[in-house]
Enzyme design. Structure first.
Site, short mmCIF file in Angstrom:
data_model
loop_
_atom_site.label_atom_id
_atom_site.label_comp_id
_atom_site.label_asym_id
_atom_site.label_seq_id
_atom_site.Cartn_x
_atom_site.Cartn_y
_atom_site.Cartn_z
N VAL A 1 -6.76 -25.07 85.79
CA VAL A 1 -5.49 -25.64 85.32
C VAL A 1 -4.66 -24.63 84.51
O VAL A 1 -3.51 -24.92 84.16
CB VAL A 1 -5.72 -26.91 84.47
CG1 VAL A 1 -6.24 -28.04 85.33
CG2 VAL A 1 -6.66 -26.66 83.29
N GLU B 1 -4.43 -20.09 83.11
CA GLU B 1 -5.04 -18.78 82.92
C GLU B 1 -4.25 -17.99 81.90
O GLU B 1 -3.02 -17.97 81.92
CB GLU B 1 -5.11 -18.01 84.25
CG GLU B 1 -5.84 -16.70 84.14
CD GLU B 1 -6.29 -16.16 85.50
OE1 GLU B 1 -6.99 -15.13 85.50
OE2 GLU B 1 -5.95 -16.76 86.54
N THR C 1 -4.60 -14.38 78.91
CA THR C 1 -5.02 -12.98 78.84
C THR C 1 -6.53 -12.85 78.86
O THR C 1 -7.09 -11.98 79.51
CB THR C 1 -4.48 -12.33 77.55
OG1 THR C 1 -3.07 -12.56 77.49
CG2 THR C 1 -4.76 -10.85 77.52
N TYR C 2 -7.20 -13.72 78.13
CA TYR C 2 -8.65 -13.54 77.98
C TYR C 2 -9.46 -14.71 78.50
O TYR C 2 -10.67 -14.74 78.36
CB TYR C 2 -9.00 -13.25 76.51
CG TYR C 2 -8.97 -14.44 75.58
CD1 TYR C 2 -10.14 -15.16 75.32
CD2 TYR C 2 -7.80 -14.85 74.94
CE1 TYR C 2 -10.14 -16.25 74.46
CE2 TYR C 2 -7.79 -15.93 74.08
CZ TYR C 2 -8.96 -16.63 73.84
OH TYR C 2 -8.96 -17.70 72.97
N ALA C 3 -8.82 -15.69 79.14
CA ALA C 3 -9.58 -16.87 79.56
C ALA C 3 -8.94 -17.57 80.75
O ALA C 3 -7.74 -17.47 80.98
CB ALA C 3 -9.71 -17.85 78.41
N VAL D 1 -8.85 -21.56 82.26
CA VAL D 1 -9.14 -22.93 81.81
C VAL D 1 -9.30 -23.83 83.04
O VAL D 1 -8.47 -23.81 83.95
CB VAL D 1 -8.03 -23.47 80.89
CG1 VAL D 1 -8.37 -24.90 80.44
CG2 VAL D 1 -7.85 -22.57 79.68
N LYS E 1 -13.00 -23.62 78.93
CA LYS E 1 -12.30 -22.34 78.81
C LYS E 1 -13.33 -21.23 79.02
O LYS E 1 -14.21 -21.01 78.20
CB LYS E 1 -11.65 -22.21 77.43
CG LYS E 1 -10.83 -20.95 77.25
CD LYS E 1 -10.19 -20.85 75.86
CE LYS E 1 -8.81 -21.45 75.81
NZ LYS E 1 -8.08 -21.08 74.56
N ASP F 1 0.05 -19.10 65.03
CA ASP F 1 0.74 -19.20 66.32
C ASP F 1 1.14 -20.65 66.61
O ASP F 1 0.95 -21.15 67.72
CB ASP F 1 -0.10 -18.64 67.46
CG ASP F 1 0.74 -18.33 68.70
OD1 ASP F 1 1.99 -18.19 68.56
OD2 ASP F 1 0.17 -18.21 69.80
#
Length: 306
Positions: free
Chosen positions: A13, A15, A17-19, A21, A36, A129
């Site tokens: 569902v 994507e 930088t580092y994962a 989902v 994740k 953030d």
């Protein structure tokens, strides 16, 4: 795809930088979940710092308005975070003009957001953030603060920090000036911008780049001076700024036509230039804005589409 005895990944569902989902299922409960999957192979030294932060801080916090970390497991050398499934986010709701929401709905969303932020700050965590697409909705209408990839512990007074945090449109003035020392006030600024965006249904301070962000912010809210923010002129970029006056109350009323006087006070408290005078999460939660009519909507009664 079965990833261990307890969980199944059903479809991708998202994507980052580092994962990656995935939507998934927890077998023992039948509960929908999000998995994740951290891309450990992308980083030569193992896990990306963002993933480490997310695990660390979510393990420390359990609150109805913070996303729940259900479990962690390894599969095929990748770290997997099992999170509660949250079907949509506040950015989607703001942008979808077919979704109608009321001042009472906005009040409910702000109350839930600030409860989540207060829980972070009470546990000495800066989110760093906050923005509409990091405020997710549970199926029963609760807002959950999510994505702790930039979070960190509230620093000691003289600890040097990076100012390159927070998505640009939601970045507090001290960060725009490149401050190396800052506090939880940066999160409150972000919440103030989100509140303005909810009332306008368009981005409030949409800078095109870092320099333009300062211009957009100070044109809307006034350029800070040493009078209201002592030593602000000592920041290196200050002398290059155009000096704008702060908006009058009448100008704010015209810009935010549906806002009550208490709502404007609430917004201005969060969008105070001087971080030491900016409202805290506690001050926000105690605001007269939450005490006046209408009361906040019942979250489960607010109609939003996924």
């Amino acid at each position: 795809m079965k990833v261990n005895m307890e969980y199944t990944k059903e479809k991708k569902v998202g994507e980052g930088t580092y994962a990656v989902v995935y939507l998934g299922c927890q077998h023992s409960t039948g509960r929908k979940i999000a998995i994740k999957e951290i891309k450990t192979s992308e980083f030569k030294d193992g896990l990306d710092m963002s993933a480490i932060r997310e695990v660390k801080y979510l393990q420390e916090m359990q609150h109805p308005n913070v996303i729940e970390l259900i479990d962690i497991f390894m599969a095929y050398d990748n770290l997997n975070l099992v999170l509660e499934f949250l079907p949509t986010d506040l950015e989607v709701v703001i942008k979808d003009k077919s979704i109608l929401f009321t001042p009472a709905d906005i009040k409910a969303w702000m109350l839930m957001t600030l409860r989540g932020v207060y829980h972070c700050h009470r546990n000495f965590i800066l989110h760093r953030d906050l923005k509409p697409n990091n405020l997710l909705f549970s199926p029963d209408g609760q807002i959950k603060v999510a994505d702790f990839g930039l979070a960190r512990a509230i620093p000691a007074p003289h600890e040097i920090l990076t100012s390159n945090v927070v998505t640009r449109w939601y970045r507090a003035p001290e960060l725009l000036f490149g401050a190396k020392h800052y506090t939880s006030a940066i999160d409150i600024w972000s919440v103030g911008v989100i509140f303005a965006e909810l009332m306008l249904r368009i981005p409030y301070l949409p800078g095109q780049n870092d320099v333009d962000q300062m211009e957009v912010t100070f044109r809307a809210l006034g350029t800070p001076t040493d009078r209201d923010w002592p030593e602000v002129s000592s920041f290196m970029t200050y002398n290059k700024l155009q000096i704008y006056p702060p908006p009058s109350r009448d100008e704010l009323r015209k810009r935010f036509i549906a806002a009550s006087e208490y709502a404007l006070d609430f917004m201005c408290g969060m969008l105070t230039m001087n971080p030491q005078k900016r409202w805290t999460a506690v001050q926000c939660l105690e605001s007269d804005y939450f005490k006046e009519l209408p009361p906040p909507s019942d979250p489960s009664s607010i109609k939003i589409r996924n």
